[in-house]
Scaffold this motif. Structure first.
Motif, PDB file in Angstrom:
ATOM      1  N   ARG A  15       0.834  -1.211   0.000  1.00 59.31           N
ATOM      2  CA  ARG A  15       0.000   0.000   0.000  1.00 59.31           C
ATOM      3  C   ARG A  15       0.870   1.263   0.000  1.00 59.31           C
ATOM      4  NH1 ARG A  15      -4.311  -2.137   4.645  1.00 59.31           N
ATOM      5  NH2 ARG A  15      -4.326  -4.286   3.897  1.00 59.31           N
ATOM      6  N   ASN A  27      -1.929   3.630   0.890  1.00 64.27           N
ATOM      7  CA  ASN A  27      -2.659   3.866  -0.357  1.00 64.27           C
ATOM      8  C   ASN A  27      -2.906   5.348  -0.631  1.00 64.27           C
ATOM      9  OD1 ASN A  27      -3.059   1.359  -1.696  1.00 64.27           O
ATOM     10  ND2 ASN A  27      -4.621   0.773  -0.197  1.00 64.27           N
ATOM     11  N   CYS A  44      -0.847  -1.579  -4.533  1.00 63.21           N
ATOM     12  CA  CYS A  44      -1.992  -0.754  -4.139  1.00 63.21           C
ATOM     13  C   CYS A  44      -3.274  -1.528  -4.389  1.00 63.21           C
ATOM     14  CB  CYS A  44      -2.006   0.572  -4.881  1.00 63.21           C
ATOM     15  SG  CYS A  44      -2.347   0.453  -6.662  1.00 63.21           S
ATOM     16  N   ASP A  45      -4.363  -1.035  -3.808  1.00 64.13           N
ATOM     17  CA  ASP A  45      -5.654  -1.708  -3.888  1.00 64.13           C
ATOM     18  C   ASP A  45      -6.654  -0.844  -4.633  1.00 64.13           C
ATOM     19  OD1 ASP A  45      -5.077  -3.969  -1.868  1.00 64.13           O
ATOM     20  OD2 ASP A  45      -4.578  -2.159  -0.737  1.00 64.13           O
ATOM     21  N   VAL A  46      -7.515  -1.479  -5.412  1.00 63.71           N
ATOM     22  CA  VAL A  46      -8.490  -0.736  -6.213  1.00 63.71           C
ATOM     23  C   VAL A  46      -9.897  -1.293  -6.025  1.00 63.71           C
ATOM     24  CG1 VAL A  46      -9.262  -0.276  -8.575  1.00 63.71           C
ATOM     25  CG2 VAL A  46      -6.874   0.095  -7.964  1.00 63.71           C
ATOM     26  N   VAL A  56      -8.326   4.142  -5.462  1.00 65.04           N
ATOM     27  CA  VAL A  56      -7.288   3.411  -4.739  1.00 65.04           C
ATOM     28  C   VAL A  56      -7.576   3.474  -3.245  1.00 65.04           C
ATOM     29  CG1 VAL A  56      -4.821   3.247  -4.269  1.00 65.04           C
ATOM     30  CG2 VAL A  56      -5.614   3.846  -6.562  1.00 65.04           C
ATOM     31  N   HIS A  58      -8.112   0.392   0.203  1.00 70.72           N
ATOM     32  CA  HIS A  58      -8.141  -1.029   0.552  1.00 70.72           C
ATOM     33  C   HIS A  58      -9.522  -1.494   0.996  1.00 70.72           C
ATOM     34  CE1 HIS A  58      -7.821  -4.507   3.280  1.00 70.72           C
ATOM     35  NE2 HIS A  58      -6.925  -4.922   2.407  1.00 70.72           N
ATOM     36  N   THR A  94      -7.644   8.411  -7.258  1.00 72.21           N
ATOM     37  CA  THR A  94      -8.119   7.494  -8.288  1.00 72.21           C
ATOM     38  C   THR A  94      -6.926   6.700  -8.822  1.00 72.21           C
ATOM     39  OG1 THR A  94      -7.771   9.082 -10.072  1.00 72.21           O
ATOM     40  CG2 THR A  94      -9.934   9.094  -8.977  1.00 72.21           C
ATOM     41  N   LEU A  95      -7.220   5.627  -9.529  1.00 71.82           N
ATOM     42  CA  LEU A  95      -6.139   4.887 -10.177  1.00 71.82           C
ATOM     43  C   LEU A  95      -5.440   5.767 -11.202  1.00 71.82           C
ATOM     44  CD1 LEU A  95      -4.514   2.322 -10.709  1.00 71.82           C
ATOM     45  CD2 LEU A  95      -6.338   1.587 -12.265  1.00 71.82           C
ATOM     46  N   THR A  98      -2.947   7.900  -9.540  1.00 74.55           N
ATOM     47  CA  THR A  98      -1.812   7.085  -9.103  1.00 74.55           C
ATOM     48  C   THR A  98      -0.882   6.777 -10.268  1.00 74.55           C
ATOM     49  OG1 THR A  98      -3.144   6.124  -7.326  1.00 74.55           O
ATOM     50  CG2 THR A  98      -1.188   4.895  -8.004  1.00 74.55           C
ATOM     51  N   ILE A 110      -1.193  -3.943  -8.787  1.00 78.91           N
ATOM     52  CA  ILE A 110      -2.534  -3.460  -8.444  1.00 78.91           C
ATOM     53  C   ILE A 110      -3.413  -4.640  -8.048  1.00 78.91           C
ATOM     54  CG2 ILE A 110      -4.564  -2.233  -9.280  1.00 78.91           C
ATOM     55  CD1 ILE A 110      -2.679  -0.991 -11.441  1.00 78.91           C
TER      56      ILE A 110
END
Length: 242
Positions: A15, A27, A44-46, A56, A58, A94-95, A98, A110
């Protein structure tokens, strides 16, 4: 596996390079910038926002990270982007934001978070945002229903299985997904070694990274039984004190 061999090269900051959410939270763009400065890969988490934008974060529940009640899927991307993380100046990125920040400077892994009934199109939308991205990037997921969509919806993007468990039924489930075309595995460090990880590394020559490494024992376990670690709470290049 040459298209994913890079995943073994540098430790992966879980993260981003946060400080366990004391002042630099998980994140966030700040955590990602810190990882870039140290030349660490980033995990990272989406999730999908209510209006279908990859954001982005978790947790599906917003409370822990933003202090706000409700779920990611109940709010638009604009509403989510307005939320501060942990009371800091960082907001949920946002992704797309990122990707602009990372800009190929370090590898990016991701993890797609499935929410049954609220994740329709997440693989295709993430893949669409990655189409023009020129850096080293991979996607992965715990969620088998998403993993099955990877070959069709995200062709050409290296894909991985995120996994845990040390019981026979866990391994059976992981083996059953080999036909979905994933090319690396991210496995819970506390469940290493195990027959599944040994098989994919030795028989399939598939890279395996561990999660989440927080102490010396987990570092040692990782490099005895896997190829690279996903870490948090310390600086791998600076050494460990415990």
């Amino acid at each position: 596996m040459d298209h994913i061999s890079w995943i073994k090269e540098r430790p992966v900051a879980h993260r981003g390079l946060h400080d366990l959410n004391r002042t630099r939270w998980e994140n966030t763009l700040s955590a990602f910038a810190a990882a870039i400065e140290k030349n660490y890969a980033i995990e990272c988490d989406v999730h999908l926002s209510g209006d279908g934008v990859p954001v982005v974060i978790h947790d599906n529940d917003l409370k822990r990270l933003t202090g706000v009640d409700g779920y990611v899927w109940q709010r638009s991307a604009a509403e989510i982007k307005a939320l501060r993380i942990g009371g800091t100046e960082d907001r949920v990125p946002t992704l797309a934001e990122t990707l602009r920040l990372v800009d190929g400077r370090v590898p990016l892994v991701i993890e797609l978070k499935g929410v049954p009934g609220h994740d329709a199109g997440i693989v295709a939308k993430v893949a669409s945002e990655l189409r023009s991205y020129r850096g080293k990037v991979a996607i992965m997921s715990f969620d088998h229903w998403l993993l099955r969509d990877f070959p069709k919806e995200a062709p050409g993007v290296p894909a991985g299985l995120t996994a845990w468990g040390d019981m026979p039924h866990h391994f059976e489930a992981h083996f059953s997904m080999l036909g979905s075309g994933y090319s690396f595995v991210s496995y819970d460090v506390t469940a290493l070694p195990n027959p599944f990880v040994t098989f994919v590394r030795e028989r399939l020559q598939m890279p395996v990274i561990s999660w989440t490494v927080r102490d010396r024992a987990a570092v040692q376990r990782t490099f005895a039984h896997a190829d690279q670690m996903t870490f948090e709470g310390f600086d791998p290049d600076g050494g460990l004190t415990s």
